[in-house]
Motif scaffolding. Structure first.
Motif, PDB file in Angstrom:
ATOM      1  N   GLY A  85       3.484   6.736  16.783  1.00  0.00           N
ATOM      2  CA  GLY A  85       4.672   6.052  17.270  1.00  0.00           C
ATOM      3  C   GLY A  85       5.265   5.218  16.159  1.00  0.00           C
ATOM      4  O   GLY A  85       4.572   4.472  15.477  1.00  0.00           O
ATOM      5  N   LYS A  86       6.564   5.360  15.995  1.00  0.00           N
ATOM      6  CA  LYS A  86       7.232   4.557  14.973  1.00  0.00           C
ATOM      7  C   LYS A  86       7.735   3.280  15.620  1.00  0.00           C
ATOM      8  O   LYS A  86       7.815   3.176  16.830  1.00  0.00           O
ATOM      9  CB  LYS A  86       8.412   5.340  14.415  1.00  0.00           C
ATOM     10  N   LYS A  87       8.047   2.315  14.825  1.00  0.00           N
ATOM     11  CA  LYS A  87       8.715   1.088  15.269  1.00  0.00           C
ATOM     12  C   LYS A  87       7.831   0.189  16.123  1.00  0.00           C
ATOM     13  O   LYS A  87       8.141  -0.965  16.310  1.00  0.00           O
ATOM     14  CB  LYS A  87       9.970   1.409  16.088  1.00  0.00           C
ATOM     15  N   CYS A  88       6.760   0.705  16.673  1.00  0.00           N
ATOM     16  CA  CYS A  88       5.952  -0.129  17.552  1.00  0.00           C
ATOM     17  C   CYS A  88       4.642  -0.517  16.909  1.00  0.00           C
ATOM     18  O   CYS A  88       3.869  -1.254  17.494  1.00  0.00           O
ATOM     19  CB  CYS A  88       5.645   0.592  18.848  1.00  0.00           C
ATOM     20  N   ILE A  89       4.346   0.028  15.759  1.00  0.00           N
ATOM     21  CA  ILE A  89       3.049  -0.269  15.169  1.00  0.00           C
ATOM     22  C   ILE A  89       3.236  -1.116  13.924  1.00  0.00           C
ATOM     23  O   ILE A  89       4.261  -1.042  13.247  1.00  0.00           O
ATOM     24  CB  ILE A  89       2.270   1.018  14.842  1.00  0.00           C
ATOM     25  N   VAL A  90       2.241  -1.945  13.666  1.00  0.00           N
ATOM     26  CA  VAL A  90       2.277  -2.764  12.463  1.00  0.00           C
ATOM     27  C   VAL A  90       2.097  -1.821  11.282  1.00  0.00           C
ATOM     28  O   VAL A  90       1.146  -1.053  11.248  1.00  0.00           O
ATOM     29  CB  VAL A  90       1.135  -3.790  12.490  1.00  0.00           C
ATOM     30  N   PRO A  91       3.008  -1.851  10.297  1.00  0.00           N
ATOM     31  CA  PRO A  91       2.847  -0.934   9.168  1.00  0.00           C
ATOM     32  C   PRO A  91       1.580  -1.264   8.385  1.00  0.00           C
ATOM     33  O   PRO A  91       1.125  -2.405   8.418  1.00  0.00           O
ATOM     34  CB  PRO A  91       4.104  -1.188   8.332  1.00  0.00           C
ATOM     35  N   PRO A  92       1.007  -0.265   7.728  1.00  0.00           N
ATOM     36  CA  PRO A  92      -0.224  -0.536   6.990  1.00  0.00           C
ATOM     37  C   PRO A  92      -0.001  -1.611   5.929  1.00  0.00           C
ATOM     38  O   PRO A  92       1.073  -1.725   5.358  1.00  0.00           O
ATOM     39  CB  PRO A  92      -0.564   0.807   6.357  1.00  0.00           C
ATOM     40  N   LYS A  93      -1.039  -2.388   5.722  1.00  0.00           N
ATOM     41  CA  LYS A  93      -0.892  -3.538   4.837  1.00  0.00           C
ATOM     42  C   LYS A  93      -0.532  -3.129   3.415  1.00  0.00           C
ATOM     43  O   LYS A  93       0.176  -3.851   2.727  1.00  0.00           O
ATOM     44  CB  LYS A  93      -2.198  -4.339   4.832  1.00  0.00           C
ATOM     45  N   GLU A  94      -0.989  -1.962   2.980  1.00  0.00           N
ATOM     46  CA  GLU A  94      -0.645  -1.533   1.622  1.00  0.00           C
ATOM     47  C   GLU A  94       0.861  -1.458   1.453  1.00  0.00           C
ATOM     48  O   GLU A  94       1.424  -1.904   0.460  1.00  0.00           O
ATOM     49  CB  GLU A  94      -1.202  -0.140   1.329  1.00  0.00           C
ATOM     50  N   ASP A  95       1.515  -0.883   2.479  1.00  0.00           N
ATOM     51  CA  ASP A  95       2.960  -0.739   2.400  1.00  0.00           C
ATOM     52  C   ASP A  95       3.631  -2.100   2.425  1.00  0.00           C
ATOM     53  O   ASP A  95       4.561  -2.361   1.681  1.00  0.00           O
ATOM     54  CB  ASP A  95       3.463   0.098   3.581  1.00  0.00           C
ATOM     55  N   THR A  96       3.135  -2.973   3.312  1.00  0.00           N
ATOM     56  CA  THR A  96       3.749  -4.296   3.409  1.00  0.00           C
ATOM     57  C   THR A  96       3.670  -5.025   2.079  1.00  0.00           C
ATOM     58  O   THR A  96       4.608  -5.692   1.667  1.00  0.00           O
ATOM     59  CB  THR A  96       3.023  -5.112   4.470  1.00  0.00           C
ATOM     60  N   TYR A  97       2.531  -4.869   1.407  1.00  0.00           N
ATOM     61  CA  TYR A  97       2.367  -5.609   0.161  1.00  0.00           C
ATOM     62  C   TYR A  97       3.149  -4.996  -0.993  1.00  0.00           C
ATOM     63  O   TYR A  97       3.614  -5.696  -1.861  1.00  0.00           O
ATOM     64  CB  TYR A  97       0.887  -5.646  -0.230  1.00  0.00           C
ATOM     65  N   THR A  98       3.273  -3.671  -0.997  1.00  0.00           N
ATOM     66  CA  THR A  98       3.742  -3.072  -2.241  1.00  0.00           C
ATOM     67  C   THR A  98       5.094  -2.394  -2.165  1.00  0.00           C
ATOM     68  O   THR A  98       5.667  -2.120  -3.205  1.00  0.00           O
ATOM     69  CB  THR A  98       2.733  -2.029  -2.750  1.00  0.00           C
ATOM     70  N   ASN A  99       5.619  -2.042  -1.012  1.00  0.00           N
ATOM     71  CA  ASN A  99       6.962  -1.478  -1.091  1.00  0.00           C
ATOM     72  C   ASN A  99       7.904  -2.068  -0.055  1.00  0.00           C
ATOM     73  O   ASN A  99       7.483  -2.620   0.954  1.00  0.00           O
ATOM     74  CB  ASN A  99       6.947   0.060  -1.066  1.00  0.00           C
ATOM     75  N   ILE A 100       9.178  -1.893  -0.345  1.00  0.00           N
ATOM     76  CA  ILE A 100      10.183  -2.627   0.413  1.00  0.00           C
ATOM     77  C   ILE A 100      10.330  -2.086   1.832  1.00  0.00           C
ATOM     78  O   ILE A 100      10.541  -2.851   2.769  1.00  0.00           O
ATOM     79  CB  ILE A 100      11.519  -2.645  -0.362  1.00  0.00           C
ATOM     80  N   GLU A 101      10.123  -0.774   2.015  1.00  0.00           N
ATOM     81  CA  GLU A 101      10.262  -0.219   3.360  1.00  0.00           C
ATOM     82  C   GLU A 101       9.193  -0.803   4.281  1.00  0.00           C
ATOM     83  O   GLU A 101       9.469  -1.169   5.433  1.00  0.00           O
ATOM     84  CB  GLU A 101      10.133   1.305   3.370  1.00  0.00           C
ATOM     85  N   GLY A 102       7.991  -0.873   3.729  1.00  0.00           N
ATOM     86  CA  GLY A 102       6.899  -1.429   4.525  1.00  0.00           C
ATOM     87  C   GLY A 102       7.187  -2.865   4.914  1.00  0.00           C
ATOM     88  O   GLY A 102       6.972  -3.283   6.054  1.00  0.00           O
ATOM     89  N   LEU A 103       7.714  -3.611   3.943  1.00  0.00           N
ATOM     90  CA  LEU A 103       8.001  -5.017   4.199  1.00  0.00           C
ATOM     91  C   LEU A 103       9.062  -5.152   5.284  1.00  0.00           C
ATOM     92  O   LEU A 103       8.943  -5.964   6.208  1.00  0.00           O
ATOM     93  CB  LEU A 103       8.473  -5.670   2.910  1.00  0.00           C
ATOM     94  N   ILE A 104      10.075  -4.304   5.181  1.00  0.00           N
ATOM     95  CA  ILE A 104      11.158  -4.388   6.174  1.00  0.00           C
ATOM     96  C   ILE A 104      10.632  -4.033   7.556  1.00  0.00           C
ATOM     97  O   ILE A 104      10.896  -4.732   8.532  1.00  0.00           O
ATOM     98  CB  ILE A 104      12.322  -3.463   5.776  1.00  0.00           C
TER      99      ILE A 104
END
Ligand code: SF4
Lengths: 164, 160, 442
Positions: free
Chosen positions: C337-356
C-alpha cells in the motif's frame, strides 16, 4: 526515646533509627491498587519470573489496613479518585505511595475529560515509575530506590500524620 | 435452505415500504435507513424465523452537529443462522432526541442504551432504568457530543 | 439518585457492596448485592471506574496516532486489537497485506489469544484459591512475551500491526523462541489440567454454577468462548474468515452446559488449538523477501545523511540497534500500500522522495485518509467478537469511532445470572467472564 544533647541527635538514636529503617524497608507489605493495563506488568513482576519477594516486598495484602506501601497501578479516572483517597486514608502510618506507570504519574496518554492528570493531585507520592507500562526491571529499580529512601528517613516510634 | 440477503432486503422493502427511507451498501456492508417510529416493528419482524436476527451486535450513536436531524442511532443486527450482519440507522432531531427502547427485545440493549444516554443524552422511551453508565452523578453535559470540549474536567473531589 | 437495588430492596435483607477496590473485582467494577442469608436475590453492577474517554480521544487524533490507544483497550491481547483496528482501515482503503505479513499477524494474534486466556484463567483460579496455577500460567505467559518482545520491541503495548502489514519482520532466530514458547505453554497447560480439571474443590465451585442457556447468551449478545461454552458454534474466524484463517486447520471447542466450568474448559482447549495454529503457520509461512541477516557493516544514519548531501550513499545503512539491518529490503514482504505506510528509514535519511513521503504521512491534514463513509469490521478477540465501527469524513481523523467490546455484553449478563446463587459463587463467575477494564469502560 529521643535523646537530645545540644540540639543534636545522639549516637544511640541514630543507630536505632537506622535499625528501624532497616527493619521497615525489608518488610514492606504492599497493597496493589490495580486499575488498568499496568496491572499486567505488575503481575509479571510479582510472579516467579521477576519475583519481588527477593527484595522483601512480596507480601501482597488485599486490605489497605495491613499494608505499608500503596502501589497505584494504572489510570485513575475522576470517578475512581474518591476511592483512591479513601484507600489511602485507610492505610495506617507509616505508609508510602508509589505511582506506577505514566498514567498514575501524569495522566499519560489520556489527556481528556475523564482522567486525573497524575495521582499526586490526590495523594502524596514517594516514588514515580515512568513507562507505559514500566518494565519489571524498572519496577524493581524503583522499589529499591524506595527502600533507600526508607532507610534514610527519620523514623519515629509514634507516627504523626504526614504534613502535606 | 437459508434465504439470501437480497431476499431479506426485498421482504423488508415490501413490508415496511413507508418506513424505509433508503437502502445503500458501502464497503460490502448493507445500510438501511429507517424512520425512528418503525424501529421496534422492524426488529421484531426480523427476529422471527426465517430471518432469525437474534443478536443485537452493537448499538451506538453519532453526533452530526449542525444538522437539523442531529443524532443518528446505529444498530447492528446479526443472524447466527444466516451468518449475516445488517446495519440500521435512524435519525433523531436535536430538540426531540427520543427513540423507543429495545430493552424488551434484547437484554444487552439495557446497558448499551444507558451508555448512549450517558454519552449523547439521547432518551430511550420505555427503558427501565436510564442512568449514567460511565460517568458519575453530577457530571454535566454529555462527553461524546461534538460540542463538549475534550479537556473539560469535572472532578468529584478537590484536587491539589 | 438512588440505585436500582436500593429502590427494589426488600425488608429483612442485607445490602452489601463489593468493590470497586476488591481483589476479586480485578480491574475496577462495583457489585452491589442484596442478600438473604448467603443467597443473592438481587444484584447491580456499576462500572465506568476506568472510563478513559477512548472514543472522544480518537476523534481528536489522526488515524496513525490512534494506533497506540487500541493497544490499551484489551490490554491482555493488544495485538488482536491492533489487528482489528488496522483491518477496519484496510477494508476502507482497499489494501491487503502481503502474505508473509498475514502469517506474522496470525502467529502473533494466536499467541495473544493464548496470553488472554492464560491471564483470565490464572485470575479465576487464583480467586478460587489455586495460587500455584496462577504462578504457572504467568510463567508460560512470560515465555510468549519473550517472542513478542524480540519481534515487536515491547512486552505488551506493541503497536506493531500497521496499515498495510506489520512494523518489521521476525528476527532471524524466531523459530527457536517460538518453539520454546509453545513447548513451555504446553507443559504448563498439562500441569494445570492436572491440577484443576478434576480438582474436587474447583469442580464444586464451578460445576453447574451460573448456568447460561444458549438463548440467554444470544439475547445478551455474547460472543467468543463464553458463547461457545453454551454450545453455540460461532467464531468470527470461521464465520467471516479474515487473514489466512481459512487455510489453517483448527477446531472450535464447544461446551455443553454453559456453566463456569465449561467456560474454563473451552478456554483451556482453545489455547491448545491456538498453539496448533501457530505450528501450522510456522510450517506454511512464506520465505522472507530478502535474507534477514543483519547488516553489521554500513553507515550510521547520521553519516548517511551527511553523505547524501553530495551523492547517494551506496552502502547499506545500519539502523538503530533494535531494528536490525535495513528496512527497505524487507518491506515488500511485510508491507504494502502506498501513502499509508511509513517510508523506509534509508529513504527518509538519504533521498528527497523518501523525506517528502515521510512528511506527507505525518503532516496534519495529510496522512492516512480513508474515503468518506463508514465500515464495520470484526475480528475474534480474546473474549469475543471485537468490532470496530469507523466513520470517516475524508480527513485524517475519524469522525466517530465505536468499539464493540465483547466483554461489555458478557458482563452485562452478570446481574441476571448470579441471582439465586450464593455469595461465594460470584467470584468464579466473574472470573470466568474475563472482565477487562480497558475494554469494558473504554
Ligand atoms: S501507563 Fe500505559 S500501560 Fe500503564 S495504565 Fe497507563 S496507559 Fe496503561
Amino acid at each position: 526515646m529521643k535523646h537530645k544533647k545540644d540540639g543534636k541527635v545522639g549516637f544511640i538514636t541514630t543507630t536505632f533509627n537506622s535499625m528501624l529503617g532497616w527493619g521497615r524497608k525489608f518488610s514492606l507489605y504492599q497493597y496493589p491498587f490495580i486499575t488498568a493495563c499496568c496491572g499486567m506488568e505488575y503481575m509479571s513482576a510479582a510472579c516467579a519470573h521477576y519475583d519481588l519477594d527477593r527484595f522483601g516486598m512480596g507480601w501482597t495484602r488485599f486490605t489497605p489496613r495491613q499494608a505499608d506501601m500503596l502501589l497505584v497501578v494504572g489510570t485513575i479516572s475522576h470517578k475512581e479518585a474518591p476511592v483512591l483517597r479513601t484507600v489511602y486514608d485507610q492505610m495506617t502510618e507509616p505508609k508510602w505511595v508509589v505511582a506506577f506507570g505514566a498514567c498514575a504519574v501524569s495522566g499519560g496518554i489520556y489527556d481528556n475529560y475523564a482522567v486525573v492528570q497524575g495521582i499526586d493531585r490526590i495523594i502524596p507520592v514517594d516514588v514515580y515509575i515512568p513507562g507505559c507500562p514500566p518494565r519489571p526491571e524498572t519496577i524493581i529499580n524503583a522499589l529499591i530506590k524506595l527502600q533507600e529512601k526508607i532507610q534514610k528517613e527519620g523514623h519515629e516510634w509514634r507516627f504523626q500524620k504526614k504534613k502535606s | 435452505m437459508a434465504i439470501s440477503k437480497e431476499k431479506i432486503l426485498e421482504d423488508l422493502k415490501q413490508k415496511f415500504s413507508d418506513n424505509i427511507l433508503d437502502m445503500t451498501a458501502q464497503f460490502g456492508d448493507d445500510i438501511i435507513h429507517i424512520k425512528k417510529e418503525a424501529l421496534q416493528d422492524i426488529v421484531n419482524f426480523l427476529k422471527e424465523d426465517p430471518y432469525a436476527f437474534t443478536m443485537l451486535l452493537d448499538l451506538t450513536c453519532v453526533d452530526y452537529q449542525g444538522e437539523e436531524e442531529r443524532f443518528e442511532m446505529v444498530y447492528h443486527l446479526f443472524s447466527l443462522s444466516l451468518n449475516l450482519r445488517l446495519r440500521f440507522k435512524a435519525r433523531l432531531k436535536q430538540n426531540d432526541c427520543k427513540i423507543v427502547s429495545l430493552t424488551p427485545i434484547f437484554k444487552n440493549a439495557n446497558w448499551l442504551e444507558r451508555e448512549v444516554y450517558d454519552m449523547f443524552g439521547v432518551h430511550f422511551e420505555g427503558h427501565p432504568y436510564l442512568r449514567r453508565l460511565f460517568m458519575y452523578d453530577g457530571f454535566e453535559g454529555h462527553p461524546l457530543r461534538k460540542d463538549y470540549p475534550l479537556r473539560k474536567q469535572q472532578p468529584k473531589i478537590d484536587l491539589r | 439518585m438512588k440505585y436500582r437495588i436500593q429502590q427494589e430492596a426488600r425488608e429483612g435483607t442485607m445490602l452489601i457492596n463489593m468493590g470497586p477496590s476488591h481483589p476479586a473485582m480485578h480491574g475496577t467494577t462495583r457489585v452491589m448485592l442484596e442478600l438473604d442469608g448467603e443467597k443473592i436475590i438481587n444484584c447491580e453492577l456499576e462500572m465506568g471506574y476506568l472510563h478513559r474517554g477512548f472514543e472522544k480521544i480518537c476523534e481528536n487524533k489522526t488515524f496513525f496516532n490512534m494506533l497506540i490507544y487500541t493497544d490499551r483497550m484489551n490490554y491482555v491481547s493488544p495485538l488482536i486489537n491492533n489487528t482489528g483496528y488496522v483491518m477496519t482501515l484496510e477494508k476502507m482503503l482497499g489494501i491487503e497485506a502481503p502474505e508473509r505479513a498475514q502469517y506474522i499477524r496470525v502467529i502473533l494474534n494466536e499467541f495473544s489469544r493464548v496470553c488472554d486466556h492464560l491471564t483470565a484463567l490464572a485470575a479465576m483460579c487464583m480467586e478460587c484459591g489455586a495460587f500455584t496455577v496462577f504462578l504457572y500460567m504467568m510463567k508460560a505467559r512470560e515465555y510468549i512475551w519473550d517472542l513478542m518482545e524480540q519481534t515487536t520491541g515491547a512486552r505488551m503495548t506493541t503497536s506493531f500491526i500497521r496499515v498495510g502489514g506489520v512494523r518489521s519482520d521476525f528476527p532471524s532466530d524466531w523459530k527457536k523462541t517460538t518453539r520454546i514458547a509453545i513447548d513451555e505453554t504446553r507443559k504448563v497447560l498439562k500441569d494445570c489440567h492436572g491440577l484443576m480439571s478434576k480438582n474436587k474443590i474447583f469442580l464444586n465451585r464451578t460445576r453447574d454454577v451460573a448456568i447460561v442457556t444458549s438463548e440467554l447468551a444470544i439475547n445478551y449478545g455474547w460472543t467468543g468462548p463464553c458463547l461457545r461454552s453454551t454450545g453455540v458454534n460461532y467464531d468470527v474466524r470461521k464465520a467471516f474468515p479474515y487473514l489466512v484463517y481459512d487455510q489453517l486447520e483448527f477446531e472450535i471447542p464447544l461446551g455443553e452446559r454453559g456453566d463456569n466450568f465449561d467456560r474454563y474448559m473451552v478456554r483451556m482447549q482453545e489455547m491448545e488449538q491456538s498453539l496448533r495454529m501457530v505450528e501450522q503457520c510456522m510450517a506454511k509461512i512464506p520465505k522472507p523477501s530478502s535474507s534477514s541477516e543483519s547488516v553489521t557493516k554500513g553507515l550510521e544514519p547520521a553519516e548517511a545523511i551527511k553523505a547524501s548531501r553530495t551523492k547517494k550513499p551506496e552502502e547499506r545503512i545500519k539502523l538503530s540497534p533494535n531494528l536490525e539491518g535495513t528496512e527497505k529490503e524487507k518491506y515488500p514482504g511485510i508491507l504494502s500500500g502506498k501513502k499509508c505506510i511509513v517510508p523506509p528509514k534509508e529513504d527518509t535519511y538519504t533521498n528527497i522522495e523518501g523525506l517528502i513521503s515521510h512528511f506527507k504521512l505525518f503532516m496534519r491534514g495529510h496522512g492516512i485518509r480513508p474515503p468518506k463513509g463508514e465500515a464495520y469490521f470484526a475480528v475474534e478477540g480474546g473474549s469475543g467478537e471485537l468490532g470496530f465501527y469507523i466513520i470517516s469524513d475524508g480527513t485524517d481523523k475519524p469522525y466517530r469511532l465505536h468499539l464493540r467490546a465483547p466483554c461489555f455484553h458478557i458482563v452485562a449478563a452478570l446481574e441476571e445470572i448470579v441471582r439465586g446463587n450464593y455469595l461465594a459463587d460470584i467470584i468464579p463467575t466473574f472470573g470466568s467472564m474475563n472482565m477487562i477494564g480497558g475494554e469494558l469502560d473504554r
